[in-house]
Design a protein around this motif. Structure first.
Motif, mmCIF file in Angstrom:
data_model
loop_
_atom_site.group_PDB
_atom_site.id
_atom_site.type_symbol
_atom_site.label_atom_id
_atom_site.label_comp_id
_atom_site.label_asym_id
_atom_site.label_seq_id
_atom_site.Cartn_x
_atom_site.Cartn_y
_atom_site.Cartn_z
ATOM 1 N N THR A 85 58.221 -22.686 -23.331
ATOM 2 C CA THR A 85 56.952 -22.808 -23.261
ATOM 3 C C THR A 85 56.586 -23.492 -21.983
ATOM 4 O O THR A 85 57.211 -24.581 -21.610
ATOM 5 C CB THR A 85 56.275 -23.463 -24.500
ATOM 6 O OG1 THR A 85 56.724 -24.636 -24.620
ATOM 7 C CG2 THR A 85 56.559 -22.586 -25.890
ATOM 8 N N MET A 86 55.479 -23.216 -21.618
ATOM 9 C CA MET A 86 54.640 -23.977 -20.134
ATOM 10 C C MET A 86 53.280 -24.287 -20.654
ATOM 11 O O MET A 86 52.559 -23.464 -19.653
ATOM 12 C CB MET A 86 54.989 -23.285 -18.957
ATOM 13 C CG MET A 86 56.361 -22.802 -18.843
ATOM 14 S SD MET A 86 56.702 -21.607 -17.416
ATOM 15 C CE MET A 86 58.288 -21.247 -17.263
ATOM 16 N N THR A 91 50.135 -22.519 -29.804
ATOM 17 C CA THR A 91 50.102 -21.072 -29.839
ATOM 18 C C THR A 91 51.418 -20.171 -30.030
ATOM 19 O O THR A 91 51.401 -19.094 -30.250
ATOM 20 C CB THR A 91 48.915 -20.515 -28.879
ATOM 21 O OG1 THR A 91 49.802 -20.845 -27.497
ATOM 22 C CG2 THR A 91 47.723 -21.160 -28.725
ATOM 23 N N CYS A 92 52.513 -20.927 -29.928
ATOM 24 C CA CYS A 92 54.003 -20.080 -29.627
ATOM 25 C C CYS A 92 54.287 -20.140 -31.050
ATOM 26 O O CYS A 92 54.639 -21.218 -31.652
ATOM 27 C CB CYS A 92 54.682 -20.673 -28.967
ATOM 28 S SG CYS A 92 54.288 -20.843 -26.930
ATOM 29 N N PRO A 93 54.602 -18.959 -31.768
ATOM 30 C CA PRO A 93 55.203 -19.027 -32.887
ATOM 31 C C PRO A 93 56.590 -19.463 -33.017
ATOM 32 O O PRO A 93 57.319 -19.519 -31.963
ATOM 33 C CB PRO A 93 55.325 -17.581 -33.521
ATOM 34 C CG PRO A 93 55.177 -16.786 -32.132
ATOM 35 C CD PRO A 93 54.451 -17.689 -31.106
ATOM 36 N N VAL A 94 57.001 -20.481 -33.990
ATOM 37 C CA VAL A 94 58.309 -20.947 -34.148
ATOM 38 C C VAL A 94 59.222 -20.370 -35.251
ATOM 39 O O VAL A 94 58.705 -20.278 -36.272
ATOM 40 C CB VAL A 94 58.263 -22.566 -34.385
ATOM 41 C CG1 VAL A 94 59.645 -23.340 -34.461
ATOM 42 C CG2 VAL A 94 57.485 -23.147 -33.119
ATOM 43 N N TYR A 100 63.883 -23.750 -28.381
ATOM 44 C CA TYR A 100 62.661 -24.239 -27.518
ATOM 45 C C TYR A 100 62.694 -25.241 -26.551
ATOM 46 O O TYR A 100 63.152 -26.384 -27.074
ATOM 47 C CB TYR A 100 61.616 -24.420 -28.712
ATOM 48 C CG TYR A 100 61.279 -23.280 -29.691
ATOM 49 C CD1 TYR A 100 60.686 -22.199 -29.265
ATOM 50 C CD2 TYR A 100 61.955 -23.272 -30.963
ATOM 51 C CE1 TYR A 100 60.272 -21.263 -30.349
ATOM 52 C CE2 TYR A 100 61.880 -21.958 -31.616
ATOM 53 C CZ TYR A 100 61.021 -21.105 -31.266
ATOM 54 O OH TYR A 100 60.727 -20.264 -32.312
ATOM 55 N N LEU A 101 62.187 -24.858 -25.339
ATOM 56 C CA LEU A 101 62.153 -25.921 -24.510
ATOM 57 C C LEU A 101 60.720 -26.015 -23.758
ATOM 58 O O LEU A 101 59.994 -24.724 -23.941
ATOM 59 C CB LEU A 101 62.828 -25.498 -23.260
ATOM 60 C CG LEU A 101 64.445 -25.505 -23.376
ATOM 61 C CD1 LEU A 101 65.202 -24.904 -22.255
ATOM 62 C CD2 LEU A 101 65.022 -26.907 -23.824
ATOM 63 N N ASP A 102 60.087 -27.047 -23.707
ATOM 64 C CA ASP A 102 58.751 -27.214 -22.981
ATOM 65 C C ASP A 102 58.843 -27.834 -21.880
ATOM 66 O O ASP A 102 59.164 -28.810 -21.447
ATOM 67 C CB ASP A 102 58.053 -28.204 -24.110
ATOM 68 C CG ASP A 102 56.468 -28.004 -23.401
ATOM 69 O OD1 ASP A 102 55.862 -26.838 -23.226
ATOM 70 O OD2 ASP A 102 55.631 -29.107 -23.644
ATOM 71 N N LYS A 124 62.081 -23.524 -10.037
ATOM 72 C CA LYS A 124 63.524 -22.879 -9.261
ATOM 73 C C LYS A 124 64.627 -23.772 -10.014
ATOM 74 O O LYS A 124 65.650 -23.481 -10.456
ATOM 75 C CB LYS A 124 63.578 -22.683 -7.898
ATOM 76 C CG LYS A 124 64.937 -22.181 -7.513
ATOM 77 C CD LYS A 124 64.988 -22.126 -5.946
ATOM 78 C CE LYS A 124 66.517 -21.704 -5.605
ATOM 79 N NZ LYS A 124 66.632 -21.570 -4.108
ATOM 80 N N VAL A 125 64.267 -25.373 -9.596
ATOM 81 C CA VAL A 125 65.486 -26.027 -10.109
ATOM 82 C C VAL A 125 65.507 -26.287 -11.548
ATOM 83 O O VAL A 125 66.808 -26.232 -12.023
ATOM 84 C CB VAL A 125 64.818 -27.683 -9.722
ATOM 85 C CG1 VAL A 125 65.552 -28.984 -10.337
ATOM 86 C CG2 VAL A 125 64.762 -27.766 -8.237
ATOM 87 N N LEU A 126 64.486 -26.163 -12.095
ATOM 88 C CA LEU A 126 64.662 -25.859 -14.158
ATOM 89 C C LEU A 126 65.632 -24.567 -14.080
ATOM 90 O O LEU A 126 66.382 -24.483 -15.313
ATOM 91 C CB LEU A 126 63.278 -25.957 -14.302
ATOM 92 C CG LEU A 126 62.527 -27.172 -14.542
ATOM 93 C CD1 LEU A 126 61.009 -27.025 -14.902
ATOM 94 C CD2 LEU A 126 63.221 -28.316 -15.317
ATOM 95 N N VAL A 127 65.066 -23.338 -13.619
ATOM 96 C CA VAL A 127 66.000 -22.194 -13.878
ATOM 97 C C VAL A 127 67.528 -22.258 -13.436
ATOM 98 O O VAL A 127 68.144 -21.881 -14.354
ATOM 99 C CB VAL A 127 65.167 -20.847 -13.173
ATOM 100 C CG1 VAL A 127 65.880 -19.872 -13.183
ATOM 101 C CG2 VAL A 127 63.651 -20.702 -13.791
#
Length: 142
Positions: A85-86, A91-94, A100-102, A124-127
Motif C-alpha cells: 500500500t502507498m 481502505t485496503c482489505p486485509v 502487507y507492506l506500506d 525503484k530502490v524499494l522495488v
C-alpha cells in the motif's frame, strides 16, 4: 506463490492508481520480467494515469502511457502474495496469510515531473529490494 503461475504475485495499491502504484508496477515488470506477477489498483481510481508519472517513467525508458487506473477488488488482494500500500489508509482489505507492506511515499498528484522524479527513483530502490527478496535471479531455471 500464485496458484496458476507458480510465481510470486504483487499488488500495488494507492488511492487513485494513477501515480505511485502505476510507477511501482512498471518498475517491477521492467526489472523482474516474467519472474513476478504484477497488479496495481486504487481505492478510488482516477480517470487517467498522472501525466507527470508518465513523463518521469518515459525518461527512464518505461512507457506507462497506455495504463488505466483500476478499482481495487477483494479478488485482487486474495490473488496476491504481497500487497503493497502507498497511502491508501484503511481502505485496503486485509486477509490472513497475506503479506502487507506500506511504502511511505509522497503523493505525486498535482505535481510536475521535477517533483515526481525523486518519487520514481525512491520506488525503484524499494522495488529492487523487493525483487531480491521474493524473486532473486538464482531462482530462475533454464
Amino acid at each position: 506463490m500464485s496458484e496458476t503461475s507458480g510465481k510470486p504475485s504483487v499488488l500495488f495499491v494507492c488511492v487513485h492508481n494513477a501515480g505511485r502504484s502505476q510507477m511501482a508496477a512498471a518498475w517491477l515488470t521492467h526489472l523482474a520480467g516474467d519472474r513476478v506477477e504484477v497488479r496495481s489498483a486504487g481505492s478510488n481510481p482516477g480517470e487517467n494515469v498522472n501525466p507527470a508519472a508518465v513523463e518521469a517513467m518515459r525518461e527512464v525508458g518505461i512507457d506507462i502511457s497506455a495504463e488505466v487506473p483500476k478499482m481495487l477488488t477483494v479478488d485482487a488482494v486474495k490473488e496476491s502474495d504481497v500487497c503493497i500500500t502507498m497511502g491508501c489508509g484503511d481502505t485496503c482489505p486485509v486477509f490472513p496469510g497475506k503479506r502487507y507492506l506500506d511504502w511511505q511515499l509522497e503523493d505525486p498528484a498535482g505535481q510536475g515531473v521535477e517533483a515526481v522524479r525523486p518519487i520514481r527513483d525512491e520506488i525503484k530502490v524499494l522495488v529492487v529490494g523487493l525483487i531480491k527478496e521474493i524473486a532473486p535471479e538464482s531462482e530462475v531455471t533454464a
